[in-house]
Motif scaffolding. Sequence first.
Motif, PDB file in Angstrom:
ATOM      1  N   GLN A   1       0.869  -1.286  -0.028  1.00  0.00           N
ATOM      2  CA  GLN A   1       0.220  -0.016   0.024  1.00  0.00           C
ATOM      3  C   GLN A   1       0.934   1.333   0.040  1.00  0.00           C
ATOM      4  O   GLN A   1       0.545   2.133  -0.704  1.00  0.00           O
TER       5      GLN A   1
ATOM      6  N   TRP B   1     -11.965  -1.637   4.816  1.00  0.00           N
ATOM      7  CA  TRP B   1     -11.138  -1.406   3.539  1.00  0.00           C
ATOM      8  C   TRP B   1      -9.819  -1.520   3.575  1.00  0.00           C
ATOM      9  O   TRP B   1      -9.274  -2.437   2.695  1.00  0.00           O
ATOM     10  N   CYS B   2      -9.203  -0.939   4.073  1.00  0.00           N
ATOM     11  CA  CYS B   2      -7.608  -0.795   3.961  1.00  0.00           C
ATOM     12  C   CYS B   2      -6.850  -1.906   4.549  1.00  0.00           C
ATOM     13  O   CYS B   2      -5.938  -2.596   4.153  1.00  0.00           O
TER      14      CYS B   2
ATOM     15  N   SER C   1      -8.619  -5.180   4.608  1.00  0.00           N
ATOM     16  CA  SER C   1      -8.689  -6.108   3.749  1.00  0.00           C
ATOM     17  C   SER C   1      -7.853  -6.108   2.511  1.00  0.00           C
ATOM     18  O   SER C   1      -7.426  -6.971   1.871  1.00  0.00           O
ATOM     19  N   TRP C   2      -7.527  -4.761   2.131  1.00  0.00           N
ATOM     20  CA  TRP C   2      -6.505  -4.503   0.727  1.00  0.00           C
ATOM     21  C   TRP C   2      -5.296  -5.196   1.176  1.00  0.00           C
ATOM     22  O   TRP C   2      -4.570  -5.703   0.552  1.00  0.00           O
TER      23      TRP C   2
ATOM     24  N   ARG D   1      -5.003  -8.695   1.197  1.00  0.00           N
ATOM     25  CA  ARG D   1      -5.111  -9.183  -0.252  1.00  0.00           C
ATOM     26  C   ARG D   1      -3.539  -9.166  -0.670  1.00  0.00           C
ATOM     27  O   ARG D   1      -3.177  -9.939  -1.437  1.00  0.00           O
TER      28      ARG D   1
END
Length: 132
Positions: A79, A119-120, A122-123, A126
């Motif tokens: 990220q 969201w961040c 789970s991102w 992944r």
Amino acid sequence: MNIYLFWLIQLSWGLLINLLGLFIAIILMCTGIKPKRFNHAIYFEVGEKWGGVNFGGFFFVQKHASVRLKSHEYGHSFQNLLLGPFMVFAVTIPSSIRYHVRNHKNKKGYTLKPYDDFWCESWATRLGEKHS
């Protein structure tokens, strides 16, 4: 991804958060805690039962952390590669606030949604699974 490209981007576009990670890493090494490597990232195991935190190419996890936790924190490294200086505002601060709110609610006995519901997070999971 090539390790040289990983660190080139971490130390240019993602420099801000990596400097903080490097500072923490130096302090830990001065106290005798040895760094370890997880794919391209450098990590340290510190403390008990708290999870982990990422600072770009450096991350810090609890002792005896699971591969899943290390992979998740490694995902935050990617990220940072994508978001660079915006990582602090888009992921680090919201994630940190959420962690502390969840901790407080957990102590009060509330039922919590899964950690990766945000969201961040789970991102990051992944990305970590993809690149581990």
